[in-house]
Design an enzyme around this catalytic site. Structure first.
Site, PDB file in Angstrom:
ATOM      1  N   TYR A 310       0.814  -1.208   0.000  1.00  0.00           N
ATOM      2  CA  TYR A 310       0.000   0.000   0.000  1.00  0.00           C
ATOM      3  C   TYR A 310       0.851   1.262   0.000  1.00  0.00           C
ATOM      4  CZ  TYR A 310      -3.788  -3.172   1.309  1.00  0.00           C
ATOM      5  OH  TYR A 310      -4.705  -4.189   1.325  1.00  0.00           O
ATOM      6  N   GLU A 386     -19.134  -2.436  21.880  1.00  0.00           N
ATOM      7  CA  GLU A 386     -19.987  -2.230  20.702  1.00  0.00           C
ATOM      8  C   GLU A 386     -20.682  -0.872  20.704  1.00  0.00           C
ATOM      9  OE1 GLU A 386     -21.404  -6.573  19.219  1.00  0.00           O
ATOM     10  OE2 GLU A 386     -22.167  -5.952  21.174  1.00  0.00           O
TER      11      GLU A 386
END
Length: 409
Positions: A310, A386
């Site tokens: 990348y 979460e």
């Protein structure tokens, strides 16, 4: 431009209202992870969650990734078709065996969502639903990029090559990445270089094998390989500027079959990370020169190979300031902090080569845990709080709304 929400802080309530659905989707994806460029089950779950929304779905041929395009109802009021903004979420997992013990742990042997892509995807779906609910008030277009193959498979590059970002071409792009080693909800980023380039280094050192008791009749490639490793570390330490750093790690040497046999070849494997393309080219050239030259000095043959990874991830200053403003408006003073560059890599870098934008990390340390000692990304026991997804949904929506209304102003 005034929308129904008086300020970006109103998106906080939207994020909270979206959390239960985001948790349900995230757990379904987490339990059924897929690795690489082709994640059909994950894509199907996302499309099912988006069903019935006023979105145009466009798919490519190289991956199972897709974009969902939301055309705002007030785009014409902003001049022409209004602005276009991209929000990205990655969908793929890692080839790892999960050890979290969660009730929704991976059911796929050797695959795990250990980098948070399940939450990234769920957050982006939540943002898509929330922005679709305000479609009539949006003065432009939102492109939701659901991307597989981030973990070393160049998924963003493939989607760009498929033309999925071209019609319409976004004028800015944004992404969020969770971190279990930051307090929940905190946002960190920086303008300019955010993350490193990455290249995979390979080399074969070819000598002449034989009996280990008679090395003078052989050309032992092992000490040559060791000399190359030492020379590479010295090069980075002494000839690469500390202000523009590089990391070069040889992580594997593979040779030999028995204690009394000198092998004919040594296989070398490693990684190279840099924070600029200039230093990247400098260290690449040094790797090739040292593998070939040191081997030749001993009468052996060194064959180097560099597998391009990348590019450097570079945030646009204006886009980073926009993310900072939204994070501060949502979380208050201190919710946003500037981070130093990190030597990890991201294929969102391909998107940022094509258009201005920014990526930020958002804290997801589980409640009651110490962020400093939590299992990190890419760990078999990595878990998140979460509730971070409510923050992420709010951030996505606020950033999109603000850009569509005001651009980078």
């Amino acid at each position: 431009m005034s929308l129904d929400f008086e300020s970006v802080t109103d998106w906080t309530a939207v994020g909270e209202d979206s959390l239960d659905d985001a948790i349900t989707l995230r757990r379904a994806i987490h339990a059924d992870p897929e690795v690489g460029l082709h994640c059909p089950r994950t894509s199907d779950k996302v499309k099912a969650a988006l069903a019935g929304l006023p979105l145009e779905i466009r798919e490519g041929t190289s991956t199972t990734g897709f974009v969902a395009i939301l055309r705002g109802g007030r785009a014409g009021n902003a001049g022409g078709n209004g602005r276009t903004v991209l929000l990205r979420g990655d969908m793929d997992a890692l080839p790892m065996q999960e050890e979290t013990g969660l009730p929704f742990a991976s059911k796929i042997d050797g695959a795990m969502h250990a980098c948070g892509h399940d939450s990234h995807t769920a957050m982006l779906v939540g943002a898509a639903k929330a922005l679709c609910a305000r479609r009539d008030e949006l003065p432009g277009t939102v492109v939701f990029m659901f991307q597989p193959g981030e973990e070393g498979h160049h998924g963003a590059r493939h989607m760009i090559a498929d033309g999925l970002l071209d019609a319409p071409l976004p004028e800015a792009g944004f992404a969020l990445h969770i971190s279990p080693n930051m307090p929940m909800g905190h946002v960190v980023s920086r303008a300019g270089t955010l993350m490193a380039s990455t290249d995979t280094l390979r080399a074969t050192i070819t000598g002449r094998g034989g009996h280990a008791a008679m090395p003078h009749d052989c050309l032992d490639p092992l000490p040559i390989a060791c000399e190359i490793v030492t020379a590479l570390q010295t090069y980075v330490a002494r000839q690469v500027a500390v202000t523009d750093p590089a990391v070069l790690s040889i992580t594997k040497l593979n040779a030999g079959s028995a204690h009394n046999v000198i092998p004919s070849t040594v296989e070398m494997l490693g990684t190279m990370r840099t924070l600029s393309e200039r230093t990247r080219e400098q260290v690449r050239a040094a790797f090739i020169r040292m593998v070939e030259g040191i081997a030749a000095a001993h009468g052996a043959v060194g064959t180097p190979t560099i597998e391009e990874g990348y590019p450097v991830t570079v945030n646009d200053e204006r886009a980073t300031e926009l993310m900072k403003a939204c994070a501060t408006a949502i979380g208050g003073e201190g919710a946003y902090q500037v981070m130093p560059p990190m030597m990890g890599a991201e294929d969102f870098s391909y998107v940022l080569q094509k258009l201005p934008g920014a990526m930020a990390f958002i804290g997801a340390a589980p409640e009651g845990s110490d962020p400093r000692t939590n299992p990190p990304l890419h760990n078999t026991k990595m878990t998140i709080d979460e509730r971070v997804m409510a923050h992420g949904i709010a951030m996505h929506c606020a950033v999109a709304e603000r850009f569509l209304a005001n651009g980078f102003d």
